[in-house]
Design a protein around this motif. Sequence first.
Motif, short mmCIF file in Angstrom:
data_model
loop_
_atom_site.label_atom_id
_atom_site.label_comp_id
_atom_site.label_asym_id
_atom_site.label_seq_id
_atom_site.Cartn_x
_atom_site.Cartn_y
_atom_site.Cartn_z
N UNK A 1 33.38 -61.67 14.31
CA UNK A 1 32.22 -61.78 13.43
C UNK A 1 31.02 -62.30 14.22
N UNK A 2 30.43 -61.48 15.09
CA UNK A 2 29.36 -61.96 15.99
C UNK A 2 28.10 -62.39 15.26
N UNK A 3 27.91 -61.96 14.01
CA UNK A 3 26.69 -62.29 13.28
C UNK A 3 26.88 -63.46 12.32
N UNK A 4 28.04 -64.11 12.38
CA UNK A 4 28.30 -65.23 11.47
C UNK A 4 27.78 -66.52 12.09
N UNK A 5 26.73 -67.13 11.53
CA UNK A 5 26.12 -68.32 12.16
C UNK A 5 27.02 -69.55 12.14
N UNK A 6 27.89 -69.65 11.15
CA UNK A 6 28.79 -70.80 11.07
C UNK A 6 29.70 -70.87 12.28
N UNK A 7 30.22 -69.73 12.70
CA UNK A 7 31.15 -69.69 13.83
C UNK A 7 30.46 -70.06 15.13
N UNK A 8 29.20 -69.75 15.26
CA UNK A 8 28.47 -70.07 16.48
C UNK A 8 28.16 -71.56 16.57
N UNK A 9 28.28 -72.26 15.46
CA UNK A 9 28.05 -73.69 15.47
C UNK A 9 29.30 -74.50 15.77
N UNK A 10 30.46 -73.83 15.92
CA UNK A 10 31.72 -74.52 16.18
C UNK A 10 32.11 -74.38 17.65
N UNK A 11 32.66 -75.42 18.21
CA UNK A 11 33.15 -75.36 19.59
C UNK A 11 34.47 -74.58 19.63
N UNK A 12 34.80 -74.06 20.81
CA UNK A 12 36.02 -73.26 20.96
C UNK A 12 37.28 -74.08 20.67
N UNK A 13 37.19 -75.41 20.87
CA UNK A 13 38.38 -76.23 20.67
C UNK A 13 38.53 -76.75 19.24
#
Length: 279
Positions: A223-235
Motif C-alpha cells: 500500500x505505497x499510498x497509505x500515509x499511516x504506514x509511512x509513519x511507522x518504523x519497520x520494527x
Amino acid sequence: MCRWLAYTGSPVTLDELLYKPENSLVMQSRHSRLGVEPMNGDGFGVGWYDDHSPIPGLFRSIEPAWSDRNLRELSQHIRSGMVIAHIRATTGTAVQQTNCHPFRHGQWLFAHNGVINGFSTLKRALRMAVDPALYPLIEGSTDSETLFYLALTFGLTDDPPAAVAAAVGLIEDVALRHGVAYPVQGTFATTDGQRLWTFRYSSEGRSRSLFRNRDVAVLRAQYPDNPVLHGLSDDTRIVVSEPLGDLKGAWLEVPESTCLVVEDGREELVPFAPVLTTA
C-alpha cells in the motif's frame, strides 16, 4: 471481558495508539467487535516506558476510556516505544483503580483479557501459593493480578514463558482438585520494557481473540499510498485483542496455545502449554 494493546517500535504519542486508529482501543471501549460484550467501560489503564527510568509510568482510572478527559490530554504528550494499554470489563470484581490493568512490579507490566473460572472458589489456594515476599504487594481483588503474582513467584523476571506456564499449570491443578472445569481463559501480555511476551491460551482450547500486525515493510510495499504506514518504523510490532483497522492483510491471528515473543522488531511464535505445578 476486556481488550488490550501492546506496542513496541519507534516512540509514538499514546494518542496514535489509543485514539487515532479506525478501531482504536478507545473505540473498542464502546464498540468492541470481537469481545464477549461490545462495551468495556469498567476502567482502563496504560503503562509506558521512557528514557527517564527503567520503571514504567502507569496511569489507571475507573472512568470509561471514552469519557476520561485526563487520558485524552496525557495521550497527546506522552511518547513511548513500549506501551501496554487495557480497557476493562469486569467479570465480577470491584470497579476500582487497583483492579485496573496493566499491573506493575518493578520494571514489569502485565495485562490479561479473560477469566479464571471459579476464582472465588480457587482464590484462597491460589493466593497462598504466591511467594510470601510478594503477597503483601497484591493490591486488588482480581484473578488477573493473582495470575501475575503467581507468574512472578515462578520466575517471570528470569523466564516469562516458563513462569506463565507454571502459573497456569498450578491454576489448572487447583481447579481440578476443586471440581472446576476449564479454569483458564485468556490472552496475556507482559514486558520488561525491552522484550514483549504475549500468550493465547485457554483450558478449553477456545481462547479469546489475539492478533499481530504483518511486517510494516511488506505492507508499505503493498500500500505505497497509505500515509499511516509511512509513519511507522519497520520494527513496529502491535499485538491487539482485535485489529485496529480493516486494511486487508494487515493483521495476522496469533494461533491458539501460542507464545509470541517480540524483541527489536523480530518476532518468534512458539507453542505454549501449561506445566503441571502443585501448590
